[in-house]
Write a protein that holds these residues in place. Structure first.
Motif, PDB file in Angstrom:
ATOM      1  N   GLU A  46      -4.666  -3.726   5.262  1.00 43.00           N
ATOM      2  CA  GLU A  46      -4.808  -2.993   3.995  1.00 43.00           C
ATOM      3  C   GLU A  46      -5.065  -3.978   2.853  1.00 43.00           C
ATOM      4  OE1 GLU A  46      -5.115   0.200   4.133  1.00 43.00           O
ATOM      5  OE2 GLU A  46      -3.524   1.213   5.257  1.00 43.00           O
ATOM      6  N   ASP A  54       0.807  -1.217   0.000  1.00 43.08           N
ATOM      7  CA  ASP A  54       0.000   0.000   0.000  1.00 43.08           C
ATOM      8  C   ASP A  54       0.846   1.276   0.000  1.00 43.08           C
ATOM      9  OD1 ASP A  54      -1.964   1.923   0.353  1.00 43.08           O
ATOM     10  OD2 ASP A  54      -3.054   0.843   1.893  1.00 43.08           O
ATOM     11  N   LYS A  83      -8.622  -4.758   2.952  1.00 44.44           N
ATOM     12  CA  LYS A  83      -9.321  -3.596   2.380  1.00 44.44           C
ATOM     13  C   LYS A  83      -9.340  -3.669   0.856  1.00 44.44           C
ATOM     14  CE  LYS A  83      -7.065   0.098   1.480  1.00 44.44           C
ATOM     15  NZ  LYS A  83      -6.114   1.223   1.651  1.00 44.44           N
ATOM     16  N   VAL A 102      -7.142   0.792  11.042  1.00 40.96           N
ATOM     17  CA  VAL A 102      -7.941   0.626   9.815  1.00 40.96           C
ATOM     18  C   VAL A 102      -8.866  -0.590   9.965  1.00 40.96           C
ATOM     19  CG1 VAL A 102      -7.794   0.074   7.338  1.00 40.96           C
ATOM     20  CG2 VAL A 102      -6.284   1.807   8.325  1.00 40.96           C
ATOM     21  N   HIS A 146     -10.892   4.260   6.690  1.00 38.22           N
ATOM     22  CA  HIS A 146      -9.946   5.272   7.162  1.00 38.22           C
ATOM     23  C   HIS A 146     -10.608   6.497   7.787  1.00 38.22           C
ATOM     24  CE1 HIS A 146      -7.105   2.809   4.971  1.00 38.22           C
ATOM     25  NE2 HIS A 146      -6.096   3.570   5.358  1.00 38.22           N
ATOM     26  N   HIS A 158      -1.083   1.525  12.245  1.00 36.29           N
ATOM     27  CA  HIS A 158      -2.065   2.064  11.295  1.00 36.29           C
ATOM     28  C   HIS A 158      -3.086   0.993  10.873  1.00 36.29           C
ATOM     29  CE1 HIS A 158      -3.638   4.418   7.939  1.00 36.29           C
ATOM     30  NE2 HIS A 158      -3.389   3.389   7.129  1.00 36.29           N
TER      31      HIS A 158
HETATM   32 ZN   LIG Z   1      -4.111   3.065   5.151  1.00 36.25          ZN
END
Ligand SMILES: [Zn+2]
Ligand SMILES: NC(=O)c1ccc[n+]([C@@H]2O[C@H](COP(=O)([O-])OP(=O)(O)OC[C@H]3O[C@@H](n4cnc5c(N)ncnc54)[C@H](O)[C@@H]3O)[C@@H](O)[C@H]2O)c1
Ligand SMILES: O=C(O)C(=O)C[C@@H](O)[C@H](O)[C@H](O)COP(=O)(O)O
Length: 351
Positions: free
Chosen positions: A170, A122, A173, A252, A229, A248
């Protein structure tokens, strides 16, 4: 911009032989200096002079103060317009290094060598650079593509489990917003480890690259990459402010649970899809303790989200597994209900 698996460092060496920078600066943090830099130095074949710049590790370093120090170091060591910055690290290094390179002398070249799963899949891709300010995530930054992204997957061997799990969020995601099959492959894993996730890194890189190639400046479809986010960044900011950092990706993951719940409240997905997604995320992630965070504090941070327009919070939600939507405005009642749903889940986190 190319992002490419470079298992032998041959592509990096080819790049250096063609780019011919006047000087190379390698930015790393204390961990990537210890675990990744020796491999890079062993394999990097060039006569071009280089300097190593090391900073402390962690999100707290992604600030204007560090950026200022880095601009000063570049100037002190004679970095000119033809110099090259190699960002060797996780997303903090690629965001910060990209920001410093894209602003120093109005922009020098930089390449990313991501060392965390999150950066490989990412952060190193797509040219969003930035720093945090007053606990607002990435509130100052630029859109600036690295010249190239060289991914050496073996760097993951030294990555702590919690950081691997952060990057995996991520990847989930990417499945939720763009690819049902990617989501299903990832959800069916029984645990997160390097061997299990490695076969899916390329797919995540491709999803991210494809979206960014259509909408570099986040005017439309790129907003889908921000699923999880709006609420996730607000949670991450409050942890940052209280000095107990949460990775992070963990924030998320929490944000994706809230925003999946919100997608259902808004009638975009049914309850079965909602429960399937939330149970899968909970299989991998502990529930963060957000009891100390008020709805008002979270919503006030969301009011600063970069996707907002005319004072309205614009969410990136999902309308199915594999289908992201953007610019969705919800009611305050539904936003609060989503946060409170998450807050009511049994706590099993150590944060
Ligand atoms: Zn992110
Ligand atoms: N620009 C983007 O598109 C984008 C996308 C996602 C996230 N981000 C940003 O990325 C950041 C998070 O990135 P991250 O999770 O990589 O965090 P990070 O850079 O802080 O790395 C996590 C930790 O792992 C260590 N580490 C990294 N590689 C290692 C290795 N190979 N071996 C041992 N230790 C290693 C680091 O030193 C650090 O302690 C956040 O600031 C987030 O906002 C940016
Ligand atoms: O590349 C993007 O676009 C993303 O939204 C990817 C996110 O995973 C990443 O965390 C990004 O830095 C968030 O951007 P921001 O604009 O919300 O700060």
């Amino acid at each position: 911009m190319i992002s490419i698996l470079d298992t032998q460092f041959s592509l990096l060496n080819l790049y250096l032989s063609e780019a011919l920078p006047t000087k190379i600066f390698i930015l790393c943090d204390e961990n990537t200096n210890e675990y990744c830099l020796p491999t890079l130095l062993l394999n990097m074949q060039t006569d071009i002079p280089f300097e190593i710049i090391e900073i402390e590790a962690g999100e707290e370093m992604k600030t204007i103060e560090t950026a200022t120090q880095l601009w000063e170091i570049l100037a002190d060591f004679g970095a000119d317009r033809k110099s090259l910055l190699i960002n060797l690290g996780g997303g903090v290094i690629t965001d910060l290094g990209g920001f410093v390179a894209s602003t120093y002398k109005r922009g020098i070249r930089f390449v990313n060598m991501p060392t965390s799963l999150l950066a490989m899949c990412d952060a190193s891709i797509g040219g969003k650079t930035g720093i945090d300010h007053q606990f607002l995530k990435n509130v100052v930054g630029t859109f600036a593509h690295p010249e190239a992204v060289f991914v050496y997957p073996n760097f993951l061997d030294s990555l702590p489990f919690v950081e691997l799990r952060s990057g995996f969020a991520e990847m989930l995601k990417h499945g939720l917003i763009a690819s049902r099959s990617h989501w299903e492959n990832l959800s069916s894993l029984s645990e997160i480890n390097v061997a299990a996730v490695s076969p899916y890194i390329k797919e995540s890189m491709m999803i991210k690259e494809k979206v960014v190639s259509i909408d570099f400046k986040e005017e439309n479809i790129r907003k889908t990459l921000n699923f999880g986010h709006t609420i996730g960044h607000a949670i991450e900011s409050l942890f940052l402010e209280q000095g107990s950092l949460v990775p992070h990706g963990e924030a998320v993951a929490a944000g994706m649970i809230c925003e999946t719940y919100l997608s259902c409240l808004e009638g975009l997905i049914n309850r079965e899809t909602r429960d399937n997604i939330i149970n899968t995320i909970r299989k991998f992630y502990p529930v963060l303790n957000i009891q100390n965070f008020t709805d008002e504090a979270l919503i006030s941070l969301m009011a600063n989200d970069k996707k907002n327009t005319s004072g309205k919070i614009n969410f990136s939600l999902i309308s199915a597994v594999g289908s992201g939507i953007y610019d969705y405005q919800s009611t305050e009642k539904n936003i609060i209900e989503s946060i409170e749903f998450y807050g009511s889940l049994p706590k099993d986190s150590f944060y």
